[in-house]
Write an enzyme that holds these catalytic residues in place. Structure first.
Site, short mmCIF file in Angstrom:
data_model
loop_
_atom_site.label_atom_id
_atom_site.label_comp_id
_atom_site.label_asym_id
_atom_site.label_seq_id
_atom_site.Cartn_x
_atom_site.Cartn_y
_atom_site.Cartn_z
N ASP A 124 -22.64 -7.18 -7.59
CA ASP A 124 -21.86 -8.27 -8.18
C ASP A 124 -21.93 -9.45 -7.22
O ASP A 124 -21.28 -9.45 -6.18
CB ASP A 124 -20.41 -7.83 -8.40
CG ASP A 124 -20.27 -6.81 -9.52
OD1 ASP A 124 -21.12 -5.89 -9.61
OD2 ASP A 124 -19.31 -6.90 -10.30
N LYS A 186 -20.46 -12.68 -15.08
CA LYS A 186 -19.09 -12.18 -14.85
C LYS A 186 -18.15 -13.36 -14.64
O LYS A 186 -18.52 -14.36 -14.04
CB LYS A 186 -19.11 -11.25 -13.64
CG LYS A 186 -17.78 -10.69 -13.18
CD LYS A 186 -18.01 -9.75 -11.99
CE LYS A 186 -16.71 -9.32 -11.34
NZ LYS A 186 -16.94 -8.43 -10.17
N LYS A 238 -19.32 -9.59 -18.29
CA LYS A 238 -18.28 -8.78 -17.64
C LYS A 238 -17.05 -9.64 -17.43
O LYS A 238 -17.13 -10.74 -16.87
CB LYS A 238 -18.78 -8.24 -16.30
CG LYS A 238 -17.70 -7.47 -15.52
CD LYS A 238 -18.23 -6.87 -14.23
CE LYS A 238 -17.12 -6.24 -13.40
NZ LYS A 238 -17.62 -5.62 -12.15
#
Length: 323
Positions: A124, A186, A238
């Protein structure tokens, strides 16, 4: 190496995307709350700097028990998590450039390689959002393409930090993410301002779908990763930040999220089981609701089912309520 555009060319592409993107308001389907697919939405997360080994062990035990998709930790705990989760099917994700995102490409590359060497299969990565806001699109794209080629087999997620971005910058960041062939875009780190909102998730999903349609089956980026990819995959969304209950998850999935980052995974699953129990109780009393699915309004829990929990921390923006 990957095709690069000048900043003015990126500006033109971003403006074209802004004009063409159509944000959906029809809810996306939510997996049944009692299913393994619902649990697999969750990246079970512990990113506190003062996290202890015992807390990390507990995180892994919870993820194994609930069947979550991953645990998401800092690099110093990746090896411990990999060892804890052997044979469980739960993967280990590691944050990169966390949480400011302003580290240079060498630092991010070294962090990424160290995490992969320790056993992480998902990364991430925080975008350099000050540079995004300044319009340094080509510099950001080169960074993302470099990381994509460096980590060819890993699942990569790009954290935009949407709390710091106006909608045009969210479009720009999502477009750069999809162009670099990242697997997910995300919303948030959870450490800087508000977390995920319904409007942000809807916009990000719409840009991802538009780019996938426009890209077709080609791999315009080239490079190691693209060469090993036989068809263009849509970048997924996400949602993370401020998601503490089952209804928060339902709202985000209906808005277009396909993965959820949260430190409240166990509580979410407890709520999901409670909702299922209440639904079964109502169904046995009143009979099954006709034409209703397994989750949410319009996909719903059944007419007359009490909403057991509420959390006002999920911001719905201008899109209106889902419930």
């Amino acid at each position: 190496m990957t095709v690069r555009y000048t900043d003015p060319e990126w500006v033109a592409l971003i403006r074209e995307t802004e004009k063409a993107v159509k944000v959906a308001t029809t809810p996306y389907p939510v997996p049944p709350l009692e299913s393994g697919d619902f649990a697999k939405l969750i990246d079970h997360t512990l990113l506190k700097l003062d996290a202890t080994p015992a807390q990390i062990d507990g995180l892994c035990d919870e993820a194994r028990r609930e069947g979550f998709m991953s645990v998401c930790v800092r690099q110093n705990y990746v090896e411990r998590c990999v060892e804890n989760l052997k044979g469980s099917g739960v993967v280990v994700a590691c944050v990169i450039g966390f949480h400011e995102g302003t580290y240079d490409i060498n630092e991010k590359s070294n962090e990424a390689l160290a995490a992969i060497s320790s056993g992480a299969t998902e990364l991430d990565i925080v975008i350099n959002y000050p540079k995004l806001l300044s319009g340094a699109y080509n510099e950001i794209y080169i960074e993302l393409a470099t990381l994509r080629n460096l980590c060819a087999t890993a699942t990569l997620k790009l954290i935009l930090e949407t709390s710091q971005l106006p909608p045009p910058a969210i479009v720009a960041g999502t477009l750069l993410c999809t162009a670099a062939h990242f697997d997910f875009v995300k919303t948030s780190t959870g450490f800087n301002g508000r977390g995920a909102t319904i409007d942000d998730v809807r916009l990000m999903r719409a840009v991802c779908e538009l780019h996938a349609r426009n890209a077709g089956g080609g791999n315009e980026g080239g490079g190691t990763y693209a060469a090993s990819t036989t068809e263009r995959r849509r970048t997924k969304v996400k949602a993370s930040g401020g998601l503490k209950g089952v209804w928060d998850v339902i709202k985000m999935v209906e808005a277009g999220a396909e993965r959820i980052g949260t430190s409240s995974g166990v509580w979410i699953m407890q709520e999901a089981r409670a909702v299922r129990s209440e639904r079964d109780r109502v169904s046995s009393r009143d009979g099954p609701a006709t034409g209703m699915g397994s989750t949410g309004k319009g996909q719903g829990q059944g007419q007359g089912l009490t909403r057991l929990y509420t959390d006002e921390s999920v911001t719905e923006g201008t899109g209106g309520g889902c419930y």
